[in-house]
Design a protein around this motif. Structure first.
Motif, short mmCIF file in Angstrom:
data_model
loop_
_atom_site.label_atom_id
_atom_site.label_comp_id
_atom_site.label_asym_id
_atom_site.label_seq_id
_atom_site.Cartn_x
_atom_site.Cartn_y
_atom_site.Cartn_z
N VAL A 113 1.27 -1.23 0.01
CA VAL A 113 -0.09 0.04 0.01
C VAL A 113 1.15 1.27 -0.05
N TYR A 114 0.28 2.34 -0.20
CA TYR A 114 1.12 3.67 -0.42
C TYR A 114 1.03 4.59 0.47
N THR A 115 -0.46 4.72 0.97
CA THR A 115 -0.82 5.51 1.93
C THR A 115 -1.60 4.75 2.96
N ILE A 116 -1.25 5.11 4.13
CA ILE A 116 -1.81 4.36 5.42
C ILE A 116 -2.43 5.39 6.30
N SER A 117 -3.40 5.02 7.08
CA SER A 117 -3.92 5.96 7.91
C SER A 117 -4.75 5.43 9.25
N TRP A 118 -4.93 6.20 10.18
CA TRP A 118 -5.74 5.76 11.43
C TRP A 118 -7.04 6.59 11.46
N PHE A 119 -8.40 6.24 11.72
CA PHE A 119 -9.47 6.94 11.80
C PHE A 119 -9.85 6.17 13.42
N ARG A 120 -10.67 7.04 14.03
CA ARG A 120 -11.29 6.51 15.21
C ARG A 120 -12.68 6.72 15.29
N GLN A 121 -13.48 5.92 16.04
CA GLN A 121 -14.74 6.39 16.30
C GLN A 121 -15.27 6.08 17.92
N ALA A 122 -15.63 7.13 18.40
CA ALA A 122 -16.09 6.83 19.86
C ALA A 122 -17.48 6.57 19.82
N PRO A 123 -18.01 6.04 21.04
CA PRO A 123 -19.53 5.80 21.16
C PRO A 123 -20.44 6.94 20.88
N GLY A 124 -21.31 6.98 19.86
CA GLY A 124 -22.12 7.95 19.71
C GLY A 124 -21.64 9.11 19.02
N LYS A 125 -20.46 8.92 18.46
CA LYS A 125 -19.76 10.12 17.64
C LYS A 125 -19.44 9.54 16.15
N GLU A 126 -19.37 10.58 15.29
CA GLU A 126 -18.92 10.00 13.90
C GLU A 126 -17.43 9.52 13.87
#
Length: 127
Positions: A31-44
């Protein structure tokens, strides 16, 4: 079957540290771009950080700048998210995402540009 394999979540006290890892599965390949996202309860879901695999470009959300850093190990084909000075508001499920495109910085925070996703790992910051 997850296309990216994540590990490293857990429970930590405020001010503590955790390191998440993310590796493409055999079928995913490079892969050439890697990322992290996060999601808390009740949030986007929200963007955390992203970088090009060759480290030519990277981006951090303002909420984690100075506390989170990324790295990668070419030999292990694994990316890492080092999280220091953790706060209760960092509590969320963290998702690794990747793409075979070399994204420009302005596109890195858009989840639509990532075709591969991990299963998610829970990070809980609590005393």
């Amino acid at each position: 079957q997850a296309q990216l394999v994540e590990s490293g979540g857990g429970l930590v006290q405020p001010g503590g540290s955790l390191r998440l890892s993310c590796a493409p599965s055999g079928r995913t390949g490079s892969v050439y771009t890697i990322s992290w996202f996060r999601q808390a309860p009740g949030k986007e879901r929200e963007f955390v950080t992203a970088f090009r695999w060759n480290r030519s470009s990277m981006r951090y959300a303002d909420s984690v700048k100075g506390r989170f850093t990324t790295s990668r190990d070419n030999a292990k084909n694994t990316a890492y998210l080092q999280m220091d000075s953790l706060k209760p508001e960092d509590t969320a499920v963290y998702y690794c995402a990747a793409t075979k495109s070399s994204l420009i910085t302005s596109s890195m925070a858009n989840p639509r540009f990532y075709e591969y996703w991990g299963q998610g790992t829970q990070v809980t910051v609590s005393s």
